[in-house]
Scaffold this active site. Structure first.
Site, PDB file in Angstrom:
ATOM      1  N   GLU A 103     -10.659   9.337 -15.643  1.00 40.99           N
ATOM      2  CA  GLU A 103      -9.631  10.207 -15.072  1.00 40.99           C
ATOM      3  C   GLU A 103      -8.358   9.422 -14.753  1.00 40.99           C
ATOM      4  O   GLU A 103      -7.251   9.925 -14.934  1.00 40.99           O
ATOM      5  CB  GLU A 103     -10.168  10.863 -13.794  1.00 40.99           C
ATOM      6  N   GLU A 111     -16.712  20.044  -8.968  1.00 36.24           N
ATOM      7  CA  GLU A 111     -15.526  20.658  -9.557  1.00 36.24           C
ATOM      8  C   GLU A 111     -15.923  21.291 -10.886  1.00 36.24           C
ATOM      9  O   GLU A 111     -16.166  22.490 -10.943  1.00 36.24           O
ATOM     10  CB  GLU A 111     -14.425  19.611  -9.736  1.00 36.24           C
TER      11      GLU A 111
END
Length: 881
Positions: free
Chosen positions: A760, A488
């Site tokens: 996260e 990502e």
């Protein structure tokens, strides 16, 4: 003798004047001179560059009353093309106002100032800046390999250069489609990595400028450049997407030389260059690099090299439509190094090395062994519950480097065009016994100066601050990425806007965000909608999410407040307005209840939700609050820029947005439709409710938090403002309780679980040691680190004042709590260092404050009994508490 006396007296008099003047001058001096927030930049594209400096004075209450700037194109400044002498206290981003600057020209400048005590500083040291190239100044051609550029091998480019005269100066201008590393006579140029940097390539590509005056020799020389795929041509985005910007790597190089005799020569990338394959067999941002030392070409980038038939003529690539722009942000470079702290065997028998810190960069490896020996280094952030190497959360990213030995002396390996996010590495194929000294991890991130320090008497809070800083370092690699390890690594706008103010406390991010915001504008859709990620490598439909797209208004305003940069509002105002106007265009009667939204991303969701405890906040309710917030920030910018008609238009709009919100999402008694922490936090932070109903809403928020056992339930959009709202509405103790909560979900839960960066998810590693869902579980994701902003402002008490941006006016207002006995914060502002340090002992609160010259501050002690207006200097305060 009598005739000599007057002369002697005169000499003594002038000597005394000199001494007195010199002593007087030392009371005031100038430091930290910059142009466009950069030290001696070499590619200034602005027609009116801006100068900044800091006053240094030990005299309290020092303010600048006058400045003089002189500028010319000779280092002695005997001849000047611009002189200004102005009565002003401006010392930050003072605009050039002289004759039109000539492109690709070096200008020298210096400044001196007078203060309010009658002191005049000496002239500062002479600084310089160099103007960039205009489009018509480029004579070089884009060059690439012969045939179709389909090979994964990173190509080498070279050219022999014979110089028959002595050089006075030489400047190299270099860019690439892909990534480049350049050298002259075998020595790498600069300390840049991943140049030319990641931008909205279809709109603009950066070029770098190097002073190579000392790189060339009179006589034979050689220029060498290697190219990598990078973001331009390699894997980027999702679904193994390649060639997003183009399918051909290319080099653009122009070196302009001036000889001692005044003649000039230009060396260009053109058809005279040669290219060959190098030892980098493949290099990819996600998947890592494969390097075969057996294919190294000794001396290929040195003079005297004999080219074999493998070296082929290059092809000329036609110019594209993209612009070439000078580099406006900091380069990516090497920083801290970490020695391996442990080598061990996992239960599965793997050889794993622990560096003790989750970081972003790579491992430098020393190795010696038989030719053809293949060493593979794989990277991971964590070990699993059993203690084995864990890479499932990387998804498809291989994140591995492979080195093939050539079989002679010991070699030092490191990658060139890739980076990894890791704490642990697994080594396969290493010849002999692997020792701790054979490995060094090096952190690689954008070259941002550290500006903030924050410490307390609580070791867990100190580790949290450490984790916030390293989350920022790992994800500020040219663009503000969401994460640095899996497939990502994109510039997610929601993460960036949530963290921007915290980022500005920790490091000087003015240039970093200035560069990135240009891409926000460039990739903004025609209708004004803003993509989820910038640079945008997703589809046009992936845009317009509330709290993500609002990056277009939030970060420009944050940077204005943090750095006093009115110019960033001027540059970004069009983008800010387009975004707000887009929302208005899709809203129905001022209600934004359409479109795709991420909502309060990764909010608290218990595993078994039989009693309906999931903290779900209506996405359109969130959207309406950010509609108001962006309108307010646009309105603020319009006021700063003097756009009176826009001020009236958006003031009226803002009132309508808030009125519709109350009608749609609040009961007559003040309860919100979504009875969640995030709903109340956003409504209160953005002043969505009538004043007489705000306190009851804050009470409902406090009750909600307590109903969860004093735990937060907020996600990416609610968390940055949670403690700020509690403090604002008299719930300071509750804010501290949340901050210091050690069980899940909380900021300190990951710390207690051994985190060295921000996670996260609140529970990336669960209490039983198992992991959250593997397809989205990064252990280096800075968004929740936005609590750092609250810690600096409330615990240390260092606050900007919006009306006097850039900390021209400072509010020192520490609010101790949470059983802390001490705290200290520092911030190097654009005017100098602000410091607030306090202790509590025996019921006495002691505060030490430092305020930089040319600023003022208001100090409010925790008891609220004492409020003082002070100027620059060092101060001590005490009060009973």
């Amino acid at each position: 003798m009598k005739k000599l006396l007057p002369k002697v007296a005169k000499i003594i008099f002038f000597a005394m004047v000199f001494i007195y003047t010199n002593v007087s001058a030392q009371k005031l001096s100038i430091a930290d001179l910059t142009v466009e927030n950069l030290v001696n930049p070499l590619s200034v594209d602005y027609p009116n560059p801006r100068f900044s400096w800091k006053l240094v004075s030990e005299t309290k209450n020092t303010e600048q009353v006058n400045y003089e700037i002189r500028l010319g194109n000779t280092i002695t400044l005997k001849k000047t093309s611009w002189i200004v002498n102005k009565r002003s206290n401006e010392s930050v981003l003072v605009s050039y106002g002289g004759p039109e600057l000539i492109s690709k020209t070096k200008y020298y400048w210096q400044v001196r100032v007078k203060d309010n005590h009658g002191n005049t500083s000496p002239w500062s040291t002479i600084q310089y800046f160099q103007t960039g190239l205009k489009a018509t100044d480029w004579t070089a051609k884009w060059i690439t390999v012969q045939g179709k550029d389909s090979s994964l091998i990173s190509p080498l480019f070279r050219k022999d250069v014979l110089l028959n005269k002595n050089i006075r100066s030489a400047t190299a201008y270099i860019s690439a489609k892909g990534l480049y590393e350049a050298s002259i006579n075998g020595k790498k140029l600069g300390n840049h990595y991943f140049a030319p940097g990641w931008t909205s390539y279809k709109n603009h590509i950066q070029y770098q400028v190097y002073d190579v005056s000392k790189s060339f020799n009179k006589g034979a020389n050689a220029i060498g450049v290697s190219l990598g795929d990078g973001w331009y041509k390699g894997n980027i985005g999702f679904s193994n997407q390649k060639n997003f910007y183009g399918d051909t790597r290319a080099l653009l190089l122009q070196i302009e030389i001036e000889y001692v005799d005044g003649t000039k020569e230009t060396i260009n990338s053109d058809g005279s260059w040669k290219s060959a394959n190098g030892p980098i067999l493949s290099s990819d941002i996600y998947n890592g690099e494969t390097y075969d030392a057996r294919l190294e070409i000794s001396g290929w980038n040195n003079a005297g090299f004999k080219e074999s038939s493998a070296w082929k003529p290059v092809s000329i690539l036609p110019n594209g439509t993209e612009k070439l722009v000078g580099m406006s942000g900091p380069s990516v470079s090497k920083h801290e190094e970490f020695k391996a702290i442990k080598i061990f065997k996992t239960p599965l028998g793997e050889t794993v090395v622990d560096f003790g810190q989750n970081l972003v960069g790579w491992v430098m490896l020393k190795a010696k062994g038989p030719s053809g020996t293949k060493i593979t280094i794989r990277h991971a952030e964590v070990l699993d519950k059993a203690g084995n190497f864990y890479t499932t959360n990387l998804r498809s990213a291989k994140q591995q480097n492979v080195y093939i030995l050539k079989g002679d002396s010991e070699q030092l390996f490191e990658p060139h065009f890739t980076f990894q996010g890791f704490r642990y590495v697994k080594i396969d194929g290493y010849p002999g016994t692997l020792k701790l000294d054979d490995l060094t991890a090096v952190a690689v991130y954008s070259d941002m100066k550290t500006t903030g320090k924050f410490t307390t008497s609580n070791s867990l809070l100190n580790q949290l601050q450490h984790n916030i800083e390293w989350g920022q370092k790992g994800n500020f690699v040219d663009v503000p990425t969401d994460c640095p390890q899996r497939d990502e690594r994109l510039g997610w706008t929601g993460d960036a806007q949530a963290f921007a103010t915290t980022a500005a406390y920790n490091m000087d991010v003015s240039g970093f965000f200035n560069k990135w915001l240009k891409d926000v504008s460039a990739d903004q859709l025609q209708n004004g909608s803003v993509p989820y990620v910038v640079p945008n490598v997703l589809s046009p439909r992936d845009a317009g999410s509330a709290g993500w797209a609002d990056v277009a208004t939030i970060i420009p305003w944050d940077m204005y407040v943090s750095y006093g940069d009115k110019g960033i509002l001027e540059v970004q105002y069009g983008s800010m307005k387009k975004w707000v106007d887009y929302i208005s265009s899709v809203a129905k009667d001022n209600l934004w209840n359409s479109g795709s939204h991420f909502g309060d991303w990764l909010f608290y969701r218990p595993n078994d939700d039989n009693d309906g405890r999931a903290a779900v906040t209506d996405k359109y309710m969130i959207a309406q609050t950010f509609y108001a917030h962006s309108t307010q920030l646009l309105l603020n910018a319009a006021e700063v820029l003097g756009k009176t008609s826009d001020v009236k238009q958006y003031t009226d709009l803002l009132q309508k947005i808030k009125s519709v919100y109350v009608k749609e999402y609040m009961t007559p008694n003040g309860k919100l439709v979504s009875n969640t922490q995030t709903a109340y936090v956003l409504a209160l932070q953005f002043d969505m409710l009538p004043e007489n109903l705000r306190q009851q809403a804050a009470d409902r928020l406090a009750q909600n938090i307590k109903s969860y056992g004093t735990h937060l339930t907020t996600g990416f959009l609610g968390t940055p403002y949670l403690c700020h709202v509690l403090s604002r509405f008299g719930q300071q103790d509750l804010a501290y309780s949340l901050l210091l909560q050690e069980s899940y979900p909380s900021w300190l839960y990951p710390v207690k679980m051994g985190a060295t960066t921000i996670w996260e998810r609140w529970d990336g590693i669960k209490q039983d040691g198992s992991f959250q869902t593997a397809d989205m579980n990064s252990f280096n994701h800075y968004a929740y680190g936005a609590i750092g902003d609250w810690m600096y402002k409330n615990i240390a008490g260092i606050n900007p004042v919006d009306a006097s941006p850039g900390f021209k006016k400072i509010l020192i207002s520490p609010k101790p709590g949470g059983k802390l006995t001490s705290a200290s914060g520092e911030l190097e502002t654009v005017y100098g260092k602000v410091r607030s340090s306090w202790t509590i002992a025996n019921g006495v609160f002691k505060l030490d404050v430092t305020i930089p010259a040319n600023t003022k501050a208001t100090v409010i002690l925790p008891t609220g009994e004492k409020k003082e207006e002070i100027g620059s200097g060092n101060y001590h305060f005490e009060s009973k508490i």
